[in-house]
Scaffold this motif. Structure first.
Motif, PDB file in Angstrom:
ATOM      1  N   UNK A 131       0.980  -1.035  -0.085  1.00 59.70           N
ATOM      2  CA  UNK A 131       0.162  -0.098   0.008  1.00 59.70           C
ATOM      3  C   UNK A 131       0.719   1.446  -0.286  1.00 59.70           C
ATOM      4  N   UNK A 132       2.220   1.604   0.524  1.00 60.66           N
ATOM      5  CA  UNK A 132       2.943   2.207   0.924  1.00 60.66           C
ATOM      6  C   UNK A 132       3.466   2.989  -0.280  1.00 60.66           C
ATOM      7  N   UNK A 133       4.309   2.079  -0.832  1.00 63.20           N
ATOM      8  CA  UNK A 133       4.419   1.804  -2.458  1.00 63.20           C
ATOM      9  C   UNK A 133       3.476   1.920  -3.435  1.00 63.20           C
ATOM     10  N   UNK A 134       2.000   1.722  -3.440  1.00 67.90           N
ATOM     11  CA  UNK A 134       1.428   1.882  -3.838  1.00 67.90           C
ATOM     12  C   UNK A 134       0.826   3.726  -4.099  1.00 67.90           C
ATOM     13  N   UNK A 135       0.922   4.231  -2.682  1.00 69.25           N
ATOM     14  CA  UNK A 135       0.440   5.189  -2.482  1.00 69.25           C
ATOM     15  C   UNK A 135       1.684   6.670  -3.649  1.00 69.25           C
ATOM     16  N   UNK A 136       2.876   5.868  -3.274  1.00 69.33           N
ATOM     17  CA  UNK A 136       3.914   7.259  -2.961  1.00 69.33           C
ATOM     18  C   UNK A 136       4.159   7.099  -5.084  1.00 69.33           C
ATOM     19  N   UNK A 137       3.260   5.965  -5.973  1.00 67.89           N
ATOM     20  CA  UNK A 137       3.290   5.731  -7.199  1.00 67.89           C
ATOM     21  C   UNK A 137       2.609   6.926  -7.601  1.00 67.89           C
ATOM     22  N   UNK A 138       1.624   7.669  -6.830  1.00 65.84           N
ATOM     23  CA  UNK A 138       0.856   8.704  -6.866  1.00 65.84           C
ATOM     24  C   UNK A 138       1.300   9.920  -6.672  1.00 65.84           C
ATOM     25  N   UNK A 139       3.026  10.263  -6.349  1.00 65.54           N
ATOM     26  CA  UNK A 139       3.781  11.295  -5.929  1.00 65.54           C
ATOM     27  C   UNK A 139       3.630  11.647  -4.710  1.00 65.54           C
ATOM     28  N   UNK A 140       2.892  10.431  -3.381  1.00 58.38           N
ATOM     29  CA  UNK A 140       3.208  11.500  -2.103  1.00 58.38           C
ATOM     30  C   UNK A 140       3.613  10.371  -1.319  1.00 58.38           C
ATOM     31  N   UNK A 141       3.579  10.809   0.180  1.00 56.70           N
ATOM     32  CA  UNK A 141       4.043   9.794   0.759  1.00 56.70           C
ATOM     33  C   UNK A 141       2.866   9.763   1.483  1.00 56.70           C
ATOM     34  N   UNK A 142       2.740   7.925   2.190  1.00 58.82           N
ATOM     35  CA  UNK A 142       1.438   7.388   3.034  1.00 58.82           C
ATOM     36  C   UNK A 142       1.998   6.952   4.333  1.00 58.82           C
ATOM     37  N   UNK A 143       2.838   6.530   4.166  1.00 62.96           N
ATOM     38  CA  UNK A 143       3.808   6.038   5.777  1.00 62.96           C
ATOM     39  C   UNK A 143       4.207   6.497   6.572  1.00 62.96           C
ATOM     40  N   UNK A 144       3.427   6.774   7.785  1.00 63.16           N
ATOM     41  CA  UNK A 144       3.633   7.060   9.127  1.00 63.16           C
ATOM     42  C   UNK A 144       5.107   6.367   9.540  1.00 63.16           C
ATOM     43  N   UNK A 145       5.898   7.791  10.517  1.00 64.22           N
ATOM     44  CA  UNK A 145       7.327   7.511  10.890  1.00 64.22           C
ATOM     45  C   UNK A 145       6.759   5.664  11.677  1.00 64.22           C
ATOM     46  N   UNK A 146       8.214   5.246  11.342  1.00 67.14           N
ATOM     47  CA  UNK A 146       8.156   3.776  12.200  1.00 67.14           C
ATOM     48  C   UNK A 146       8.015   3.989  13.616  1.00 67.14           C
ATOM     49  N   UNK A 147       7.914   5.394  14.196  1.00 65.74           N
ATOM     50  CA  UNK A 147       8.008   4.983  15.956  1.00 65.74           C
ATOM     51  C   UNK A 147       5.993   5.277  16.235  1.00 65.74           C
ATOM     52  N   UNK A 148       5.178   5.171  14.867  1.00 65.89           N
ATOM     53  CA  UNK A 148       4.104   5.060  15.226  1.00 65.89           C
ATOM     54  C   UNK A 148       4.323   3.512  14.816  1.00 65.89           C
ATOM     55  N   UNK A 149       3.687   2.268  15.566  1.00 60.37           N
ATOM     56  CA  UNK A 149       4.182   1.662  15.546  1.00 60.37           C
ATOM     57  C   UNK A 149       3.220   0.460  15.923  1.00 60.37           C
ATOM     58  N   UNK A 150       3.061  -0.968  15.870  1.00 61.91           N
ATOM     59  CA  UNK A 150       1.718  -1.716  16.414  1.00 61.91           C
ATOM     60  C   UNK A 150       1.658  -2.461  18.456  1.00 61.91           C
ATOM     61  N   UNK A 151       1.336  -1.832  19.187  1.00 62.29           N
ATOM     62  CA  UNK A 151       1.468  -1.853  20.574  1.00 62.29           C
ATOM     63  C   UNK A 151       0.005  -3.596  20.587  1.00 62.29           C
TER      64      UNK A 151
END
Length: 219
Positions: free
Chosen positions: A21-41
Motif C-alpha cells: 500500500x505504501x509503495x502504491x501511494x508513492x506511485x501517485x507522487x506522495x508519501x502515505x507511510x507514517x513514521x516507524x515510531x508509530x508502531x503496532x502496540x
C-alpha cells in the motif's frame, strides 16, 4: 468534499500488506507511510483498515478531559479508525476506558501520534482491538494536553491525515491512503502484490535473487 469509502474497497485492503500500500501511494507522487515510531502496540484481530476520524491534541496545563476524543469514540461511524495527533507527545492519549468505549461503539481501532496506557488491560479485555502508538507510557494527558479539534486535517508521523482518508495498518506500520485515491491505490497495490508473487516464484525456482530483481525491477 469528503469521499465515502465503499465496503468493498475496505474489505479488499484487508488482504494487502502495508508495504504494498505504501509503495502504491508513492506511485501517485506522495508519501502515505507514517513514521516507524508509530508502531503496532496491540495487534488486535488482524490488519486494521478503516476511514480516519481525526482528533488534535496540544500542550496545555488545563486539567480538562479529552472531549474531542470522547466525542470521536461515541459519534464516529462503526468501522472508523480514531487517529489522535499529538505531535509525538510522551503521554498516553488512549487507555482502557477509551478502548471500552471504542469496542462498545464498534470502532475498528486507534492510531496515536503519542502514547497509550493500560496495555495489559486492553490486551486482556479487548484482545481484538488494535492500537498503534509511539509506545506505552502511564502518564495521563490531563493537565498536560487538551483536545482542540475533531475531524479536521492533522499531521501524524510526518503525514497529513484528513477525516475520511483510509488508514491501513499491520505489523510493518501505518499507511494513510487519500480517500479520493483509494480505488487507484488499491489497483496499484494489487498489481504490486501480483508481480511480487511472480518474482518470489522465479527467485525460488532459479536460485537467483539478482535474476528476479532484474526481471521484475522490484526489491
Amino acid at each position: 468534499m469528503t469521499t465515502t469509502l465503499s465496503a468493498d474497497i475496505i474489505t479488499a485492503f484487508r488482504a494487502i500488506a502495508t508495504a504494498s500500500v505504501a509503495d502504491a501511494v508513492e506511485l501517485g507522487g506522495r508519501r502515505g507511510f507514517l513514521s516507524g515510531s508509530v508502531r503496532q502496540m496491540l495487534p488486535g484481530a488482524g490488519r486494521l483498515v478503516g476511514p480516519a476520524a481525526t482528533v488534535l491534541e496540544v500542550p496545555s496545563p488545563e486539567p480538562a478531559p479529552p472531549e474531542h476524543a470522547l466525542r470521536a469514540i461515541d459519534e464516529s461511524e462503526p468501522g472508523s479508525v480514531i487517529c489522535i495527533a499529538a505531535g509525538g507527545a510522551d503521554v498516553a492519549v488512549w487507555g482502557g476506558l477509551m478502548a471500552a468505549g471504542a469496542v462498545a461503539n464498534r470502532v475498528a481501532g486507534a492510531v496515536l501520534d503519542a502514547g497509550v496506557r493500560d496495555v495489559e488491560e486492553i490486551r486482556r479485555d479487548y484482545p481484538d482491538f488494535p492500537v498503534y502508538a509511539r509506545g506505552s507510557v502511564p502518564a495521563t494527558t490531563v493537565g498536560r494536553y487538551r483536545t482542540v479539534s475533531l475531524n479536521e486535517p492533522v499531521e501524524m508521523g510526518g503525514v497529513a491525515v484528513r477525516p475520511g482518508d483510509l488508514i491501513v495498518a499491520d505489523a510493518d506500520g501505518v499507511v494513510c491512503v487519500p480517500a479520493e485515491s483509494a480505488a487507484s491505490v488499491l489497483e496499484a497495490a494489487l498489481e504490486i502484490e501480483r508481480r511480487e508473487r511472480e518474482q518470489t516464484a522465479l527467485i525460488l525456482e532459479s536460485g537467483s535473487l539478482r535474476g528476479g530483481i532484474e526481471k521484475h525491477g522490484r526489491i
